[in-house]
Design a protein around this motif. Structure first.
Motif, PDB file in Angstrom:
ATOM      1  N   CYS C 337      69.397  67.579  58.244  1.00 43.20           N
ATOM      2  CA  CYS C 337      69.807  66.399  57.478  1.00 43.20           C
ATOM      3  C   CYS C 337      70.065  66.766  56.030  1.00 43.20           C
ATOM      4  O   CYS C 337      71.053  66.308  55.431  1.00 43.20           O
ATOM      5  CB  CYS C 337      68.739  65.314  57.553  1.00 43.20           C
ATOM      6  SG  CYS C 337      68.556  64.614  59.171  1.00 43.20           S
ATOM      7  N   GLY C 357      71.164  55.725  51.179  1.00 42.37           N
ATOM      8  CA  GLY C 357      71.003  54.991  52.432  1.00 42.37           C
ATOM      9  C   GLY C 357      72.230  54.162  52.762  1.00 42.37           C
ATOM     10  O   GLY C 357      72.651  54.072  53.902  1.00 42.37           O
ATOM     11  N   LYS C 358      72.848  53.578  51.705  1.00 39.99           N
ATOM     12  CA  LYS C 358      74.021  52.758  51.944  1.00 39.99           C
ATOM     13  C   LYS C 358      75.236  53.618  52.279  1.00 39.99           C
ATOM     14  O   LYS C 358      76.108  53.201  53.035  1.00 39.99           O
ATOM     15  CB  LYS C 358      74.316  51.970  50.670  1.00 39.99           C
ATOM     16  CG  LYS C 358      74.769  50.591  50.947  1.00 39.99           C
ATOM     17  CD  LYS C 358      74.869  49.843  49.638  1.00 39.99           C
ATOM     18  CE  LYS C 358      75.629  48.575  49.868  1.00 39.99           C
ATOM     19  NZ  LYS C 358      74.772  47.458  50.082  1.00 39.99           N
ATOM     20  N   HIS C 359      75.255  54.833  51.713  1.00 38.05           N
ATOM     21  CA  HIS C 359      76.417  55.708  51.863  1.00 38.05           C
ATOM     22  C   HIS C 359      76.521  56.215  53.296  1.00 38.05           C
ATOM     23  O   HIS C 359      77.597  56.250  53.875  1.00 38.05           O
ATOM     24  CB  HIS C 359      76.269  56.872  50.882  1.00 38.05           C
ATOM     25  CG  HIS C 359      77.401  57.833  50.895  1.00 38.05           C
ATOM     26  ND1 HIS C 359      78.593  57.578  50.289  1.00 38.05           N
ATOM     27  CD2 HIS C 359      77.508  59.054  51.434  1.00 38.05           C
ATOM     28  CE1 HIS C 359      79.395  58.606  50.466  1.00 38.05           C
ATOM     29  NE2 HIS C 359      78.756  59.512  51.152  1.00 38.05           N
ATOM     30  N   ASN C 360      75.386  56.604  53.883  1.00 34.70           N
ATOM     31  CA  ASN C 360      75.422  57.163  55.227  1.00 34.70           C
ATOM     32  C   ASN C 360      74.141  56.755  55.936  1.00 34.70           C
ATOM     33  O   ASN C 360      73.146  57.475  55.917  1.00 34.70           O
ATOM     34  CB  ASN C 360      75.514  58.687  55.135  1.00 34.70           C
ATOM     35  CG  ASN C 360      75.910  59.298  56.444  1.00 34.70           C
ATOM     36  OD1 ASN C 360      75.725  58.701  57.500  1.00 34.70           O
ATOM     37  ND2 ASN C 360      76.440  60.499  56.387  1.00 34.70           N
ATOM     38  N   PRO C 361      74.124  55.580  56.575  1.00 31.69           N
ATOM     39  CA  PRO C 361      72.855  55.061  57.103  1.00 31.69           C
ATOM     40  C   PRO C 361      72.267  55.920  58.211  1.00 31.69           C
ATOM     41  O   PRO C 361      71.052  56.079  58.294  1.00 31.69           O
ATOM     42  CB  PRO C 361      73.229  53.680  57.644  1.00 31.69           C
ATOM     43  CG  PRO C 361      74.557  53.375  57.132  1.00 31.69           C
ATOM     44  CD  PRO C 361      75.218  54.628  56.743  1.00 31.69           C
ATOM     45  N   LEU C 362      73.120  56.487  59.076  1.00 30.84           N
ATOM     46  CA  LEU C 362      72.586  57.259  60.197  1.00 30.84           C
ATOM     47  C   LEU C 362      71.797  58.455  59.698  1.00 30.84           C
ATOM     48  O   LEU C 362      70.670  58.716  60.141  1.00 30.84           O
ATOM     49  CB  LEU C 362      73.752  57.742  61.087  1.00 30.84           C
ATOM     50  CG  LEU C 362      73.349  58.632  62.243  1.00 30.84           C
ATOM     51  CD1 LEU C 362      72.428  57.890  63.179  1.00 30.84           C
ATOM     52  CD2 LEU C 362      74.576  59.126  62.990  1.00 30.84           C
ATOM     53  N   SER C 364      70.402  58.967  56.745  1.00 27.63           N
ATOM     54  CA  SER C 364      69.161  58.587  56.079  1.00 27.63           C
ATOM     55  C   SER C 364      68.105  58.194  57.099  1.00 27.63           C
ATOM     56  O   SER C 364      66.926  58.507  56.940  1.00 27.63           O
ATOM     57  CB  SER C 364      69.369  57.411  55.134  1.00 27.63           C
ATOM     58  OG  SER C 364      70.643  57.417  54.630  1.00 27.63           O
ATOM     59  N   PHE C 365      68.544  57.506  58.179  1.00 33.91           N
ATOM     60  CA  PHE C 365      67.577  57.086  59.193  1.00 33.91           C
ATOM     61  C   PHE C 365      66.928  58.298  59.847  1.00 33.91           C
ATOM     62  O   PHE C 365      65.707  58.344  60.025  1.00 33.91           O
ATOM     63  CB  PHE C 365      68.295  56.225  60.228  1.00 33.91           C
ATOM     64  CG  PHE C 365      67.432  55.822  61.377  1.00 33.91           C
ATOM     65  CD1 PHE C 365      67.672  56.308  62.652  1.00 33.91           C
ATOM     66  CD2 PHE C 365      66.357  54.984  61.186  1.00 33.91           C
ATOM     67  CE1 PHE C 365      66.872  55.944  63.708  1.00 33.91           C
ATOM     68  CE2 PHE C 365      65.555  54.616  62.234  1.00 33.91           C
ATOM     69  CZ  PHE C 365      65.812  55.089  63.502  1.00 33.91           C
ATOM     70  N   PHE C 423      66.348  56.785  48.764  1.00 28.91           N
ATOM     71  CA  PHE C 423      67.404  56.514  49.727  1.00 28.91           C
ATOM     72  C   PHE C 423      67.590  55.024  49.925  1.00 28.91           C
ATOM     73  O   PHE C 423      68.691  54.531  50.070  1.00 28.91           O
ATOM     74  CB  PHE C 423      67.064  57.150  51.078  1.00 28.91           C
ATOM     75  CG  PHE C 423      67.377  58.603  51.146  1.00 28.91           C
ATOM     76  CD1 PHE C 423      67.148  59.299  52.320  1.00 28.91           C
ATOM     77  CD2 PHE C 423      67.893  59.296  50.074  1.00 28.91           C
ATOM     78  CE1 PHE C 423      67.436  60.643  52.405  1.00 28.91           C
ATOM     79  CE2 PHE C 423      68.177  60.633  50.152  1.00 28.91           C
ATOM     80  CZ  PHE C 423      67.941  61.309  51.329  1.00 28.91           C
ATOM     81  N   LEU C 424      66.449  54.295  49.963  1.00 27.58           N
ATOM     82  CA  LEU C 424      66.552  52.903  50.351  1.00 27.58           C
ATOM     83  C   LEU C 424      66.910  51.987  49.198  1.00 27.58           C
ATOM     84  O   LEU C 424      67.251  50.838  49.411  1.00 27.58           O
ATOM     85  CB  LEU C 424      65.230  52.443  50.980  1.00 27.58           C
ATOM     86  CG  LEU C 424      64.918  53.101  52.312  1.00 27.58           C
ATOM     87  CD1 LEU C 424      63.566  52.649  52.809  1.00 27.58           C
ATOM     88  CD2 LEU C 424      65.969  52.739  53.324  1.00 27.58           C
TER      89      LEU C 424
END
Lengths: 110, 147, 473
Positions: C337, C357-362, C364-365, C423-424
């Protein structure tokens, strides 16, 4: 006796590898370290009044051939590591224009 | 590198003798001191001697990089192939499947001769390629002379 | 069919040399497929060995038909099988991740794999040294990447690794001089009599081995190569270094010190573990570069594993081995990641990653999932292995390591929590980023799904570990 000399050579190589500031001298220390180890192993296989371990008629007492065979492999590995270290040093010199370890560390902190 | 004419001529004449000596060391590995690695290093040194005296550009015209690289990998594959032959014949990997002849003649000691030849091939070209790579990338001045 | 152990090692080696030939011809673009195919064949062969190992059988193989004491033998038992499984699975994911790299990169990846499996399977000390050198030289070469400073990192790793190998070889030499053989089983047989005659020599050999493998596995005073090499290497190589190469050092420690037992060495290993644990955690708090933080976190987790081994009881060893599996999975996911984050935003510093987190949620998850597991939160796998180690510590009467592990997990909440919070939280949008292909997402997804699975059904992992530990207790 040869075992003692080989330990001294090992320690000289270790001193060169750790305490010298020039990168090429460190690689030389590495090479001396390897030579010390080779001498140590070969002198372990020593027997008094023995000849080379090659099979001919009439020879009974031969020196131990196993450490000698192992040391061939070790020398090859030593050559490979030294060759790679030297090529890294060529690239580092091209990039940073210096071979002094202190200056290379100072570059990193900036 | 600008070497004198004496050096250039003498090294050109000595080169085949060195290669012959290297092959001798490789093939007599099981009878006298020698073997794959030792003979291979002598072969490599012969090429390096040529490289140091004639200059890397000249040597590269005759011993080209892709050919030597191919020989290097082929040597390793022959070694592994001999090991696989052991498996194919039902024994373990790298077993001696050739008969051991009489002591003191060349075709004795099983498959060690073939393995030595493969290693000699690989080590010879390998050591020359190390020096070739290092020499090619050392920066020189405008006339093509290297430091 | 009985040739399986050697085929697992030799087929990738053949594929490596075929790749080096293919790289010179016109069909260059098939090299990555060739390397993937060879490792898949190895995975299939390891799968074939599986049922026999789980039935309790130990598969021994004599190279060249020469039996002990003349020859080199390979042995696949529970412990070797466990480590080779971890190595092969991480290797396949790394090759899939770096499928676009050139042929010679795959050549060295395959040599790395050959070195790993060789060290794991062999029973001969000098053969172990040779395979360890193949592993080490390939990893020195693979650390060099385009990143600034990677040349110096590789050189630092080279010098320290060579000192370690030289000490290992010196130890082998002294041991050979005393016992006259190089086979681990025969040495274990002859050690007790030598221990009575001159225990100082065996003590010297033990300290040389501990020094050598302390450097190789990144324990506290000997860890200095780890942050540079792991943070500046290409991503797939960082995953392999953190996930497998450090653990191979621990594997050799387990093998060598369980085959010839010394009194008191376990205490030293436990204290090295405690120091690495706290040092890694505290240094990770101060890091800004994301990959360097993950490298210091690796040092901390290696400390946790060393504590488990140093405790000496069955639960301690079981917890350590399970933590080795978990750390490979979790740290692999984190490094994949992190590599994708750096690739898509071109930023390495954590302070600049606000709002990712908003840029690439997958992505970050997946990162948050793996970070929560490595802290040790209950439904994930990190919790299970740390719990078993703490349980082992309490059982053997020594509660201090357990407290240290809990303290280090609390500190881990601080440094991973900072990343998760950044991230969040909302931040300014990132610039247009290069597209990440679907192939690159496979590796982190697989690893994070394994994190969750191993956490919810820990018996999957503990089953493997039981077979590994069975032979010691």
């Amino acid at each position: 006796m040869a075992i003692n000399i080989s330990i001294i050579i090992f320690l000289i190589g270790l001193y060169g590898l750790v305490f010298k500031k020039n990168l090429i001298k460190k690689v030389m220390g590495l090479s001396i370290l390897n030579s010390g180890i080779v001498l140590f192993f070969v002198s372990i296989g020593y027997k008094k009044d023995a000849t080379a371990p090659i099979m001919q008629e009439g020879i009974t007492k031969v020196a131990d051939p196993l450490p000698q065979a192992l040391m061939l492999t070790t020398i090859v590995i030593g050559i490979c590591v030294t060759a790679f270290a030297l090529s890294l040093i060529v690239k580092i010199y091209e990039r940073y224009k210096t071979l002094n370890v202190q200056q290379l560390i100072k570059e990193e902190d900036e | 590198m600008d070497e004198t004419n004496i050096v250039k001529t003498v090294t050109r004449k000595i080169f085949p003798v060195l290669v012959l000596f290297g092959f001798y060391l490789v093939s007599y590995g099981h009878l006298s001191p020698g073997g794959g690695f030792q003979g291979g290093v002598v072969l490599g040194s012969a090429l390096i001697l040529l490289c140091l005296s004639q200059g890397i550009a000249e040597t590269e015209k005759r011993f080209r990089y892709p050919t030597l690289n191919m020989i290097k990998s082929t040597g390793a594959l022959i070694f592994l192939g001999i090991g696989f032959l052991g498996i194919v014949l039902g024994l373990n990997f790298l077993t001696d499947f050739l008969p051991t002849g009489e002591i003191g003649s060349i075709p004795s000691a099983g498959s060690i001769l073939l393995l030595n030849l493969a290693i000699g091939m690989k080590v010879g070209t390998g050591t020359f390629l190390i020096i070739h790579t290092l020499m090619k990338f050392i920066p020189g001045d405008k006339n093509g002379n290297q430091y | 069919m009985s040739n399986l152990p050697i085929l697992i090692i030799v087929i990738p080696l053949c594929a490596a040399f075929v790749i080096s030939i293919v790289d010179l011809t016109r069909v260059k673009k098939f090299s990555p497929c060739l390397s993937l195919a060879s490792i898949s064949i190895s995975l299939g062969l390891i799968g074939c060995l599986g049922p026999r190992i789980f039935a309790g059988e130990q598969i021994s193989y004599a190279l060249g038909g020469w039996q002990i004491p003349l020859g080199i033998t390979l042995l696949v038992d529970g412990l070797s099988y466990f480590f080779s499984l971890i190595a092969t699975l991480l290797m396949i994911l790394s090759i899939i991740f770096s499928i676009n790299k050139e042929g010679m990169h795959h050549f060295f990846l395959l040599l790395l794999y050959v070195g790993m499996i060789g060290v794991i399977y062999t029973r001969d000390l000098f053969n172990m040294y040779v395979f360890y050198e193949i592993l080490a030289i390939s990893s020195y070469i693979l650390v060099v990447s385009g990143t600034r400073g990677s040349l110096k990192a590789s050189l630092k790793y080279l010098f320290l690794g060579s000192i370690a190998s030289a000490s290992f070889l010196l130890g082998i030499g002294i041991l050979y001089g005393q016992t006259g053989t190089l086979n681990l089983d025969l040495i274990a047989f002859r050690i007790p009599e030598i221990l009575q005659d001159n225990p100082l020599t065996i003590g010297l050999v033990a300290s040389l081995f501990l020094f050598a493998f302390g450097i190789k596995c990144g324990a506290f005073p000997l860890h200095t190569w780890v942050p540079d090499a792991h943070s500046l290497a290409p991503t797939a190589v960082s995953v392999l270094l953190s996930g497998v190469v450090l653990k191979i050092g621990i594997y050799v420690l387990i093998r060598v010190f369980w085959t010839f037992p010394y009194l008191g060495i376990e205490k030293i290993i436990m204290w090295l573990g405690i120091f690495s644990l706290m040092f890694g955690a505290l240094m990770a708090l101060a890091q800004d570069d994301i990959k360097r933080l993950l490298a210091y976190s690796s040092i901390s987790q290696i400390g946790c594993i060393l504590i488990g081994i140093g405790i000496g009881s069955e639960s301690g060893l079981k917890g350590s081995l399970f933590h080795i599996l978990n750390h490979a999975v979790m740290k692999g996911c984190l490094f994949f990641c992190a590599g994708l984050i750096i690739f898509s935003t071109q930023k390495r510093k954590i302070s600049e990653l606000k709002g990712f987190g908003k840029h690439n949620p997958l992505l970050s998850f997946l990162f948050i999932l793996a970070a929560l597991s490595i802290i040790g939160i209950p439904p994930f796998n990190g919790f299970v292995s740390k719990w078993i180690i703490c349980q082992g510590a309490v059982e053997s009467g020594n509660i201090f390591p357990g407290i240290m592990i809990i303290l280090a997990s609390i500190i881990a909440v601080a440094y991973y929590g900072r990343i998760i919070q950044l991230f969040l939280s909302p931040g300014e949008p990132f610039q247009e980023s290069p597209d990440i292909g679907y192939l690159q997402y496979i590796a982190p997804c697989v690893l994070s799904i394994s994190c969750v699975l191993l956490g919810i059904f820990p018996f999957l992992g503990i089953n493997l570990v039981e077979h590994a530990v069975k032979m010691f207790y």
